[in-house]
Enzyme design. Structure first.
Site, PDB file in Angstrom:
ATOM      1  N   LYS A 141      37.335  21.284  37.000  1.00  0.00           N
ATOM      2  CA  LYS A 141      36.534  20.646  35.953  1.00  0.00           C
ATOM      3  C   LYS A 141      35.141  20.365  36.511  1.00  0.00           C
ATOM      4  O   LYS A 141      34.976  20.046  37.691  1.00  0.00           O
ATOM      5  CB  LYS A 141      37.196  19.342  35.506  1.00  0.00           C
ATOM      6  CG  LYS A 141      36.618  18.771  34.226  1.00  0.00           C
ATOM      7  CD  LYS A 141      37.376  17.537  33.756  1.00  0.00           C
ATOM      8  CE  LYS A 141      36.862  17.065  32.408  1.00  0.00           C
ATOM      9  NZ  LYS A 141      37.501  15.805  31.969  1.00  0.00           N
ATOM     10  N   CYS A 234      27.750  23.247  28.375  1.00  0.00           N
ATOM     11  CA  CYS A 234      28.520  22.186  27.728  1.00  0.00           C
ATOM     12  C   CYS A 234      27.764  21.730  26.477  1.00  0.00           C
ATOM     13  O   CYS A 234      26.598  21.330  26.568  1.00  0.00           O
ATOM     14  CB  CYS A 234      28.726  21.017  28.675  1.00  0.00           C
ATOM     15  SG  CYS A 234      29.668  19.646  27.947  1.00  0.00           S
ATOM     16  N   LYS A 272      27.493  30.104  33.462  1.00  0.00           N
ATOM     17  CA  LYS A 272      28.321  30.022  32.258  1.00  0.00           C
ATOM     18  C   LYS A 272      27.427  29.800  31.050  1.00  0.00           C
ATOM     19  O   LYS A 272      26.731  28.788  30.951  1.00  0.00           O
ATOM     20  CB  LYS A 272      29.347  28.897  32.387  1.00  0.00           C
ATOM     21  CG  LYS A 272      30.386  28.882  31.269  1.00  0.00           C
ATOM     22  CD  LYS A 272      31.484  27.865  31.560  1.00  0.00           C
ATOM     23  CE  LYS A 272      32.577  27.885  30.509  1.00  0.00           C
ATOM     24  NZ  LYS A 272      33.673  26.933  30.829  1.00  0.00           N
TER      25      LYS A 272
END
Length: 472
Positions: A141, A234, A272
């Site tokens: 995480k 995110c 990402k």
């Protein structure tokens, strides 16, 4: 496991059929099991894995009569409803059949299935479980230097169900790791000591601050992580500090961050990407131009799951209020496939593939067939996060079994043999129109008659002439 009865009618000398076994006899007829028990593809018998012949008399020895073996095997509730067969893995590697191992940026994975950053990689216990079950790699995480600013609320998830009542979509507004950075470092170090040959990747996210990136990368490398995945994507939490998606949507600050990261890191770095952008190839291109060795796509889609029509409050609801979150799981797969296809084509056209830049596909993977689609579009690895939250860590055995079944069906012995094989069949709409016009014209110009019914009385001579090969 509790055993009861499933009736399988076979020829007298045939092997018991399972999807992951080659057989030289006719297929078994599998009758529907009762509730709570698995279909034939979930049979857990050593005989299947050893491909042993099964000869089971069934009440008669008369010549020509069939024989049957009757066995029930209770299904694993965590993987209930999965169609793929579960296969045996040894340290993540398959023990027979097509090879699933991949090498990405110099990292050797026993299979292409990677735990995606999120709750499935939140502490030592769950990451250890992932390695023990056989996942090809684990991404923890997302970490940051100061976890004190990370405060989660609950409930923070909401599900979308399909018409059968199965989970089809999943929303969350979970933040990055709220555990102390030092604690996570010690657990990552312990994992690498216990699993030195397995791939452990640190997901990290920081503010627009070079010193912070230098520190977090240096500290993570000290404990032995194999690579980094940089969370530029995110969709919720601290955008005012230019973290996560806020950084991934701004190519100027993204370029600076990638420069700092590539200068500090001695391990491979994946960026990402967020799908919450008009053209995902733009930030992906910037990331590889400024030092990232790989791209991971996609993170979740910014979303609102719905509104409760009784309370008139949005979901998920915390003290009567909500906030947009990230949407994932099966419903996002078509979007994820398009983004992966676009990045992969950009890599090919601009020469990044030849330079060894990799691509990790993410979004809606629940079966081996799902994974095959990402691989056919050029992904090197396939990440799973929500799928683990729905089905548990044993899912990897089913994913590997399903992927092998696909490979057997097409005669592939390794993933390299079909990676990117579907990319050449994407084109523009203008080209589709031209191709269809040509195909229609070619059919109209077909030589001769298709069958005897096509002959006509008035055009008989011309029709006969159309099938003459040695015309003057």
């Amino acid at each position: 496991r509790a055993l009861s009865v499933i009736r399988i009618s076979c020829s007298r000398e045939s092997r018991l059929t399972a999807p992951h076994c080659h057989t030289d006899g006719p297929p078994a007829q599998i009758h529907a099991p009762p509730a709570g028990f698995a279909q034939g593809q979930h049979l857990k018998m050593q005989a299947l894995h050893r491909r042993c012949h099964v000869r089971a008399p069934c009440g008669t020895k008369a010549q020509g009569k069939g024989r049957c073996l009757t066995v029930w095997v209770r299904a694993d509730n965590r993987t209930k409803g999965l169609a793929d067969p579960a296969i045996s893995l040894l340290n993540g590697a398959v023990t027979e059949g097509p090879d699933l191992s991949v090498t990405v940026n110099g990292l050797k994975l026993p299979n292409p299935f990677v735990i995606g950053s999120g709750p499935p990689g939140t502490n030592y216990q769950v990451m250890k479980k992932a390695f023990d079950e056989g996942w090809g790699a684990v991404i923890c995480k997302t970490l940051s230097l100061d976890s004190s600013k990370v405060i989660n609320v609950t409930p923070r998830y909401a599900k979308m169900l399909d018409t059968q009542g199965s989970v089809f979509g999943w929303e969350n507004f979970e933040l990055i790791s709220d555990r102390p950075f030092e604690t996570m470092l010690s657990e990552l170090k312990r994992l690498k000591e216990e699993y030195p040959d397995r791939i452990l990747i640190a997901s990290i996210m920081e503010e627009y601050n070079r010193n912070a990136w230098d520190e977090i990368i240096g500290r993570c490398e000290e404990v032995g992580v194999d690579a980094f995945e940089i969370n530029f994507s995110c969709p919720h939490g601290m955008p005012e500090r230019k973290m996560g998606m806020a950084m991934g949507q701004d190519c100027e600050i993204l370029a600076d961050a990638c420069d700092w990261i590539s200068a500090a890191a001695t391990k491979p770095v994946w960026g990402k990407m967020t799908p919450n952008i008009t053209d995902i190839t733009q930030p992906a291109r910037v990331a590889v131009q400024h030092g990232c060795e790989g791209i991971a796509a996609i993170n979740t889609l910014r979303s609102v799951m719905g509104v409760n029509l009784e309370t008139l409050r949005p979901e998920p609801c915390v003290e009567g209020y909500s906030t947009p979150g990230g949407f994932s799981y099966r419903a996002v797969k078509p979007i994820a496939l398009e983004k992966v296809m676009s990045i992969s084509r950009m890599f090919q056209e601009e020469g990044w593939r030849k330079k060894g830049v990799s691509l990790s596909g993410i979004g809606g993977v629940e079966t081996g067939a799902d994974a095959a689609e990402f691989l056919l579009l050029g992904a090197d690895t396939v990440q799973v996060c929500t799928g683990v939250m729905v089905h548990g860590y044993p899912l990897v055995k089913h994913l590997c079994g399903g992927l092998q079944a696909f490979m057997r069906r097409h005669g592939f012995n390794s993933i390299d043999e079909f990676r990117g094989a579907s990319l050449p069949y994407f084109t523009t709409h203008t080209d589709l129109v031209a191709r269809q016009r040509k195909a229609v014209a070619d059919r109209k110009a077909q030589v001769g008659l298709a069958n005897d019914q096509a002959w006509t009385g008035d055009g008989f001579v011309a029709e006969a002439e159309s099938m003459v090969s040695n015309k003057a």
